[in-house]
Design an enzyme around this catalytic site. Sequence first.
Site, PDB file in Angstrom:
ATOM      1  CE1 TYR A 140      39.605  40.995  34.599  1.00  0.00           C
ATOM      2  CE2 TYR A 140      37.425  41.969  34.497  1.00  0.00           C
ATOM      3  CZ  TYR A 140      38.499  41.498  35.027  1.00  0.00           C
ATOM      4  OH  TYR A 140      38.761  41.566  36.590  1.00  0.00           O
ATOM      5  CE  LYS A 167      39.091  38.129  36.529  1.00  0.00           C
ATOM      6  NZ  LYS A 167      40.084  37.752  37.286  1.00  0.00           N
ATOM      7  CG  ASN A 184      43.947  38.399  44.299  1.00  0.00           C
ATOM      8  OD1 ASN A 184      42.890  38.984  44.217  1.00  0.00           O
ATOM      9  ND2 ASN A 184      45.251  39.143  44.067  1.00  0.00           N
TER      10      ASN A 184
END
Length: 250
Positions: free
Chosen positions: A163, A167, A92
Amino acid sequence: MSTSAPVTSALVTGASRGIGLGIATRLARRGYALTVAARDPERLEAAAGRLRAAGAPDVQAVAGDIAVEDYLGSLVQTHAARFDKMDALVLNAGVGSAGPLADFHPRRFDKQVTLNLRAPYVLLQQALPLLRKAAAANPAGGAKVVALSSITGVYAEPDLAVYGATKAALMSLVRSVNREEAGDGVCATAVCPAYVDTDMAAYVHERIPAEDMIAVADIVEVVDACLRLSARVTVPEIVMARSRSDGHGA
Ligand SMILES: NC(=O)c1ccc[n+]([C@@H]2O[C@H](COP(=O)([O-])OP(=O)(O)OC[C@H]3O[C@@H](n4cnc5c(N)ncnc54)[C@H](OP(=O)(O)O)[C@@H]3O)[C@@H](O)[C@H]2O)c1
């Protein structure tokens, strides 16, 4: 000689606040023993206390920075020493750094890749023997990996190029876990939400009010569902869009 049943256990990174604390709290209520991780030791210890109070039979807090490779190794070893196997790994912890592609410095690129991709990769690799052991002990349920990706890994969003790239790569890594490990019971899911109402997303509050963001509770429901699935199915990714979005849902 009496032998006690092995405990169901999970390792959750970034568990001191936000989405990670929400997931860890659900796991505590479901009776998982937990190893929880984040940098700030005081905040992490406070979270561990809340997780014990929520019902976790055992909680160990292992503070450190996921950018430091030695820490990642010791985090998994500390989990192994106490719990012997790992039923769930929740990748996470992650960071967002916004800026236009045209002048986003490569140093900032490196930092995002280190925290959002390299650290989950190293953790996953080190945890695999423990996950396989849990899967072998529970053939019906298997062992689970849940990685917090982002909707920006699916749909490009201005100022989040790097980012989003980290991801998207994390989603690809999850698919590879399923290709290589799911047959033996280690199944992975990338959860890919739009803006969630946490500290991380507070910087966009002028544009998107907190009440228009996804609630942590909704992420928790989805992650919990993934953890409850049998080992006969993989769910490679779940995209969670905002209902009040005027674009792709980010
Ligand atoms: N919030 C959103 O809008 C959103 C949307 C899509 C995806 N996500 C993803 O969901 C995940 C969790 O996000 P969140 O919103 O819950 O974030 P958050 O509220 O900022 O919490 C981040 C957690 O990670 C820990 N952490 C941060 N940097 C770390 C580091 N270098 N080493 C170890 N731990 C670190 C933090 O604790 P310390 O600061 O003490 O280390 C904290 O526990 C992230 O991967 C994020 O990319 C978030």
